[in-house]
Scaffold this motif. Structure first.
Motif, mmCIF file in Angstrom:
data_model
loop_
_atom_site.group_PDB
_atom_site.id
_atom_site.type_symbol
_atom_site.label_atom_id
_atom_site.label_comp_id
_atom_site.label_asym_id
_atom_site.label_seq_id
_atom_site.Cartn_x
_atom_site.Cartn_y
_atom_site.Cartn_z
ATOM 1 N N LYS A 270 -38.446 2.740 42.331
ATOM 2 C CA LYS A 270 -38.706 1.814 41.211
ATOM 3 C C LYS A 270 -39.961 2.223 40.444
ATOM 4 O O LYS A 270 -40.003 2.171 39.214
ATOM 5 N N ARG A 271 -40.966 2.657 41.179
ATOM 6 C CA ARG A 271 -42.252 2.973 40.555
ATOM 7 C C ARG A 271 -42.157 4.186 39.632
ATOM 8 O O ARG A 271 -42.762 4.220 38.571
ATOM 9 N N ILE A 272 -41.361 5.190 40.023
ATOM 10 C CA ILE A 272 -41.385 6.439 39.246
ATOM 11 C C ILE A 272 -40.168 6.615 38.345
ATOM 12 O O ILE A 272 -40.048 7.621 37.679
ATOM 13 N N ARG A 273 -39.291 5.645 38.326
ATOM 14 C CA ARG A 273 -38.037 5.763 37.559
ATOM 15 C C ARG A 273 -38.307 6.264 36.131
ATOM 16 O O ARG A 273 -39.186 5.771 35.445
ATOM 17 N N TRP A 274 -37.507 7.250 35.701
ATOM 18 C CA TRP A 274 -37.698 7.810 34.360
ATOM 19 C C TRP A 274 -36.384 7.851 33.589
ATOM 20 O O TRP A 274 -35.303 7.761 34.167
ATOM 21 N N ASP A 275 -36.546 8.041 32.280
ATOM 22 C CA ASP A 275 -35.395 8.079 31.386
ATOM 23 C C ASP A 275 -35.284 9.491 30.791
ATOM 24 O O ASP A 275 -36.301 10.102 30.444
ATOM 25 N N ILE A 276 -34.044 9.982 30.669
ATOM 26 C CA ILE A 276 -33.846 11.364 30.202
ATOM 27 C C ILE A 276 -34.482 11.584 28.822
ATOM 28 O O ILE A 276 -35.231 12.538 28.614
ATOM 29 N N ASP A 277 -34.187 10.706 27.868
ATOM 30 C CA ASP A 277 -34.693 10.927 26.502
ATOM 31 C C ASP A 277 -36.140 10.484 26.322
ATOM 32 O O ASP A 277 -36.957 11.210 25.774
ATOM 33 N N LYS A 278 -36.423 9.280 26.821
ATOM 34 C CA LYS A 278 -37.737 8.677 26.545
ATOM 35 C C LYS A 278 -38.854 9.422 27.287
ATOM 36 O O LYS A 278 -39.942 9.592 26.763
ATOM 37 N N ASP A 279 -38.580 9.874 28.514
ATOM 38 C CA ASP A 279 -39.643 10.483 29.323
ATOM 39 C C ASP A 279 -39.549 12.010 29.393
ATOM 40 O O ASP A 279 -40.557 12.690 29.348
ATOM 41 N N VAL A 280 -38.330 12.544 29.556
ATOM 42 C CA VAL A 280 -38.223 13.992 29.827
ATOM 43 C C VAL A 280 -38.100 14.793 28.534
ATOM 44 O O VAL A 280 -38.949 15.638 28.238
ATOM 45 N N ILE A 281 -37.080 14.528 27.734
ATOM 46 C CA ILE A 281 -36.814 15.408 26.579
ATOM 47 C C ILE A 281 -37.722 15.080 25.390
ATOM 48 O O ILE A 281 -38.260 15.980 24.751
ATOM 49 N N ARG A 282 -37.919 13.833 25.106
ATOM 50 C CA ARG A 282 -38.832 13.385 24.037
ATOM 51 C C ARG A 282 -38.645 14.201 22.745
ATOM 52 O O ARG A 282 -39.617 14.711 22.164
ATOM 53 N N ASN A 283 -37.389 14.325 22.334
ATOM 54 C CA ASN A 283 -37.063 15.025 21.072
ATOM 55 C C ASN A 283 -37.533 16.477 21.027
ATOM 56 O O ASN A 283 -37.679 17.038 19.944
ATOM 57 N N ARG A 284 -37.795 17.058 22.174
ATOM 58 C CA ARG A 284 -38.281 18.449 22.166
ATOM 59 C C ARG A 284 -37.126 19.443 22.282
ATOM 60 O O ARG A 284 -36.023 19.078 22.679
ATOM 61 N N ARG A 285 -37.429 20.696 21.970
ATOM 62 C CA ARG A 285 -36.493 21.809 22.165
ATOM 63 C C ARG A 285 -37.165 22.804 23.100
ATOM 64 O O ARG A 285 -38.379 22.785 23.254
ATOM 65 N N PHE A 286 -36.387 23.691 23.698
ATOM 66 C CA PHE A 286 -37.002 24.706 24.566
ATOM 67 C C PHE A 286 -37.753 25.744 23.729
ATOM 68 O O PHE A 286 -37.296 26.120 22.656
ATOM 69 N N ASP A 287 -38.891 26.184 24.253
ATOM 70 C CA ASP A 287 -39.668 27.234 23.610
ATOM 71 C C ASP A 287 -39.222 28.572 24.223
ATOM 72 O O ASP A 287 -39.596 28.899 25.349
ATOM 73 N N PHE A 288 -38.433 29.320 23.449
ATOM 74 C CA PHE A 288 -37.882 30.568 23.988
ATOM 75 C C PHE A 288 -38.883 31.730 23.940
ATOM 76 O O PHE A 288 -38.553 32.845 24.305
ATOM 77 N N SER A 289 -40.116 31.442 23.475
ATOM 78 C CA SER A 289 -41.143 32.493 23.560
ATOM 79 C C SER A 289 -41.832 32.432 24.932
ATOM 80 O O SER A 289 -42.740 33.200 25.208
ATOM 81 N N LYS A 290 -41.373 31.468 25.771
ATOM 82 C CA LYS A 290 -41.966 31.328 27.106
ATOM 83 C C LYS A 290 -40.915 31.462 28.197
ATOM 84 O O LYS A 290 -39.728 31.294 27.955
ATOM 85 N N LYS A 291 -41.403 31.721 29.413
ATOM 86 C CA LYS A 291 -40.502 31.849 30.565
ATOM 87 C C LYS A 291 -39.964 30.479 30.966
ATOM 88 O O LYS A 291 -40.574 29.462 30.672
ATOM 89 N N PHE A 292 -38.841 30.464 31.676
ATOM 90 C CA PHE A 292 -38.315 29.227 32.260
ATOM 91 C C PHE A 292 -38.664 29.198 33.755
ATOM 92 O O PHE A 292 -39.418 28.371 34.212
ATOM 93 N N LEU A 293 -38.063 30.103 34.510
ATOM 94 C CA LEU A 293 -38.358 30.120 35.960
ATOM 95 C C LEU A 293 -39.612 30.945 36.208
ATOM 96 O O LEU A 293 -39.788 32.015 35.619
#
Ligand SMILES: [Fe+2]
Ligand SMILES: [Fe+2]
Length: 325
Positions: free
Chosen positions: A30-53
């Motif tokens: 309950k304490r850490i529950r997050w939302d995909i759009d509101k908390d994680v993605i936040r209207n962002r796109r991946f930066d392909f000039s950087k590494k992923f793994l």
């Protein structure tokens, strides 16, 4: 290790201790529950000039003939498959957790609530990883293929005993956390969005691993020695099946990389890429988890030394190239 075994023994003989652990998982969830759009993605796109793994997981630095751009691309391809593989395993994990929750339907309602939240979180994670796949596809050249299907893998895994499936599940949910803490979190050069995806995922996985352990130990207490021995055999078969998936996906990812990378690769170099990606995937999804001390502690508390040796012998070929680490 002794403390873990004592805690496990206490949890097995003390229903109150178990209830507290389920209750603590609910509180944390309950304490850490997050939302995909509101908390994680936040209207962002991946930066392909950087590494992923991060390099510690992708091992791209072992390919000394690759330039920086190609190393980054290989880390992004592996990172794309990393997200897809979590989405894949979460299909059978959610189904198995729903199945074992049946034992609590008319019993401990705290345990039931903890497992319902666990299932709900895994359904959310699958949605998150489908979104990540679509977003990575937008920024990468066409031709990427993810070979296994979630339902095909789930059908094969769920045909094994609950003991074996919960063992594999605990292993996965422990290495998820270790990868984040040891490799993803400390790397300052990763795409921020990619890093955030696994930060939020890690936070919910911490509770899952505790619940896997409770349910695995509970299942184990109901098994005859013969049934447990069959569970050991099936766990070995499941790890073999995981390796089959990794062989196919590493070959697909190496082929895709060779087709779209900057450098024109020789036949030898293509082979080196394929071998490296398979080695990286075996490290990511099998070896790093088996070396996790908590997994070993729970496993050895449930099985005999002879069964432990049987598992060790069966997996030795997979572990061999990592013994130096
Ligand atoms: Fe998850
Ligand atoms: Fe999980």
């Amino acid at each position: 290790m002794q403390a873990t075994q004592q805690a496990l023994a206490a949890a097995r003989t003390s229903p109150v201790g178990e209830r507290n652990r389920y209750a603590r998982c609910i509180a944390a969830s309950k304490r850490i529950r997050w939302d995909i759009d509101k908390d994680v993605i936040r209207n962002r796109r991946f930066d392909f000039s950087k590494k992923f793994l991060p390099d510690g997981l992708s091992r791209v630095n072992e390919l000394t003939f690759l330039g920086e751009a190609d190393k980054r691309l290989l880390s992004q391809i592996q990172g794309r498959s990393y997200a897809n593989i979590f989405g894949l395993v979460e299909r059978f994990i959610a189904a198995k957790v729903m199945e074992v929750s049946r034992d609590h339907w008319l019993g401990d309602q705290t345990a039931l609530e903890a497992l319902v939240r666990f299932t709900d979180e895994e359904l959310k994670h699958q949605e998150l990883f489908r979104r990540i796949e679509a977003m990575t596809a937008e920024g990468m050249p066409a031709g990427y293929v993810f070979t296994p299907t979630p339902n095909g893998v789930a059908a094969a895994v769920l045909s094994k005993s609950t003991w074996a499936v919960l063992a594999l599940t605990l292993h996965i949910e422990l290495f998820t956390q270790e990868h984040y803490r040891e490799s993803i979190e400390p790397d300052g050069e990763l795409s921020e969005l990619y890093k955030d995806v696994f930060f939020y995922h890690w936070r919910e996985e911490s509770q899952h691993a505790i619940l896997d352990e409770l349910e695995w130990v509970r299942e184990d207490a109901n098994l005859s020695p013969d049934a447990r021995d069959r569970g050991v055999t099936e766990l070995i078969e499941l790890v073999g099946a995981v390796d089959g998936i990794l062989q196919a996906q590493s070959a697909a990812d190496a082929r895709y990389f060779s087709a779209v990378c900057e450098r024109k690769l020789s036949a030898d170099e293509r082979q080196s890429v394929e071998a490296l990606v398979l080695k990286a995937y075996r490290w990511q999804y099998i070896v790093s988890g088996l070396q996790q001390s908590r997994f070993g502690a729970v496993l050895t508390s449930l099985i005999t030394p002879a069964q432990y040796e049987r598992i060790g012998k069966a997996l030795e070929p997979l572990m061999r190239s990592f013994t130096a680490h």
